[in-house]
Scaffold this motif. Structure first.
Motif, PDB file in Angstrom:
ATOM      1  N   TYR A 185       0.840  -1.202   0.000  1.00 41.42           N
ATOM      2  CA  TYR A 185       0.000   0.000   0.000  1.00 41.42           C
ATOM      3  C   TYR A 185       0.873   1.251   0.000  1.00 41.42           C
ATOM      4  N   VAL A 186       0.589   2.154  -0.935  1.00 40.35           N
ATOM      5  CA  VAL A 186       1.364   3.382  -1.087  1.00 40.35           C
ATOM      6  C   VAL A 186       0.411   4.559  -1.248  1.00 40.35           C
ATOM      7  N   VAL A 187       0.744   5.671  -0.596  1.00 41.38           N
ATOM      8  CA  VAL A 187      -0.040   6.900  -0.726  1.00 41.38           C
ATOM      9  C   VAL A 187       0.806   7.937  -1.454  1.00 41.38           C
ATOM     10  N   LEU A 188       0.232   8.527  -2.492  1.00 42.11           N
ATOM     11  CA  LEU A 188       0.877   9.620  -3.217  1.00 42.11           C
ATOM     12  C   LEU A 188       0.227  10.935  -2.796  1.00 42.11           C
ATOM     13  N   ALA A 189       1.031  11.809  -2.179  1.00 35.23           N
ATOM     14  CA  ALA A 189       0.542  13.128  -1.771  1.00 35.23           C
ATOM     15  C   ALA A 189       1.216  14.170  -2.652  1.00 35.23           C
ATOM     16  N   GLU A 197      -3.946  20.349  -4.526  1.00 36.14           N
ATOM     17  CA  GLU A 197      -3.559  19.282  -3.592  1.00 36.14           C
ATOM     18  C   GLU A 197      -4.317  17.986  -3.898  1.00 36.14           C
ATOM     19  N   SER A 198      -3.582  16.869  -3.850  1.00 35.97           N
ATOM     20  CA  SER A 198      -4.177  15.560  -4.113  1.00 35.97           C
ATOM     21  C   SER A 198      -3.510  14.522  -3.227  1.00 35.97           C
ATOM     22  N   ILE A 199      -4.312  13.684  -2.562  1.00 39.28           N
ATOM     23  CA  ILE A 199      -3.789  12.604  -1.714  1.00 39.28           C
ATOM     24  C   ILE A 199      -4.552  11.336  -2.091  1.00 39.28           C
ATOM     25  N   TYR A 200      -3.839  10.364  -2.634  1.00 40.50           N
ATOM     26  CA  TYR A 200      -4.488   9.148  -3.129  1.00 40.50           C
ATOM     27  C   TYR A 200      -3.659   7.935  -2.716  1.00 40.50           C
ATOM     28  N   GLY A 201      -4.320   6.943  -2.132  1.00 37.51           N
ATOM     29  CA  GLY A 201      -3.634   5.735  -1.696  1.00 37.51           C
ATOM     30  C   GLY A 201      -4.262   4.488  -2.275  1.00 37.51           C
ATOM     31  N   ALA A 202      -3.415   3.483  -2.575  1.00 37.76           N
ATOM     32  CA  ALA A 202      -3.884   2.216  -3.132  1.00 37.76           C
ATOM     33  C   ALA A 202      -2.717   1.244  -3.139  1.00 37.76           C
ATOM     34  N   PRO A 203      -2.971  -0.065  -3.302  1.00 38.12           N
ATOM     35  CA  PRO A 203      -1.860  -0.975  -3.570  1.00 38.12           C
ATOM     36  C   PRO A 203      -1.042  -0.419  -4.736  1.00 38.12           C
TER      37      PRO A 203
END
Length: 287
Positions: A185-189, A197-203
């Motif tokens: 699982y990785v979150v890209l901020a 601004e964008s914060i999105y997390g997923a495998p």
């Protein structure tokens, strides 16, 4: 008020100028010298808050050691200095370590101010474990160095924090898939505190697909928050869940089987997925 013969470590906003603190403004207004990573960027910040820009002095990676002697002499002569980077807290992936070290060795007082830091801002909104984490800065630019670094962190149980450049984002995510597996699982901020601004997390496998769907998702200042490694112990997974997983795998793709099993038995999907992969690898090794 500022104190003579003192180095102030002053965080500046990472995007939204309203995030600067009253104390930081007071220090910037009153110190004798402002040592800035890029005087052009800092000049814009100071002008926005109507602060005199004539006290700026360039202090960056290429002149840090030479400029330290100059700044240290001013501190010893009773002047006060504010150290700032382009954005965020100085020394966090920015110059300043050598100057602070020399000040402490010379009994010069160093006062750190609290303030903005992209790594911590991203972590606070990532939704992953934040009680233990390690900051790794930027991954190496070359593929082998990047993969070697990721390999060294493969079984690191703490949450990992990386900065990344837009032009290397895709390659870094691909290497994470190669080393960590597609289910980590990785979150890209992105563009924290700014308009976009964008914060999105997923495998990470899904995250890579999401990023590639829109070129705008590959732009801006970026922080990657990576879930730490969770050692897999079969005893930690209920036998009934493992039995369900085995049955579903006979007719469904592994990813779907793990997801359904996790929903049925309320267990961690990634742990089930890793268990299946490890079991498959054990069978290959034993054959």
């Amino acid at each position: 008020m500022v104190t003579a013969s003192t180095l102030y470590v002053v965080p500046t906003p990472i995007g939204n100028l309203d995030d600067i603190t009253y104390r930081a403004l007071e220090v910037l207004k009153n110190v004798d010298v402002i040592a800035a990573e890029d005087t052009r960027n800092t000049r814009q910040l100071l002008k926005h808050f109507a602060i005199n820009t004539q006290r700026l002095s360039a202090f960056h990676d290429h002149n840090e050691k030479q400029k330290t002697d100059y700044l240290l002499k001013k501190l010893q002569d009773g002047q006060s200095i504010a150290l700032v980077s382009d954005a965020g807290t100085p020394l966090i992936n920015d110059p300043g370590y050598y100057l602070v070290r020399r000040c402490r060795e010379s009994a010069i007082r160093v006062i750190p101010l609290p303030g903005a830091c992209a790594a911590i801002t991203a972590l606070s909104a990532a939704g992953v474990a934040s009680n233990r984490f390690c900051y790794e800065g930027f991954l190496p630019a070359k593929k082998k160095g990047r993969q070697d670094t990721l390999q060294s962190l493969l079984e690191e149980p703490r949450t990992l924090i990386f900065f990344e450049a837009p032009h290397r984002l895709i390659e870094s995510l691909q290497d994470m898939i190669s080393v960590f597996g597609a289910q980590r699982y990785v979150v890209l901020a992105r563009e924290l505190t700014k308009k976009w601004e964008s914060i999105y997390g997923a495998p990470v496998g899904e995250l890579l697909d999401w990023v590639q769907q829109n070129e705008y998702r590959q732009r801006g200042e970026m922080v990657l928050i990576v879930e730490g490694y969770q050692a897999l112990f079969d005893d930690a997974l209920p036998k009934v869940a493992l039995h369900t997983l085995a049955l579903l795998r006979q007719t469904l793709p592994l990813k779907t089987a793990a997801k359904l099993t996790a929903e049925i038995h309320n267990v961690n999907k990634n742990s089930l997925y890793r268990h299946a992969l490890n079991s498959k690898q054990d069978q290959i090794n034993g054959s």
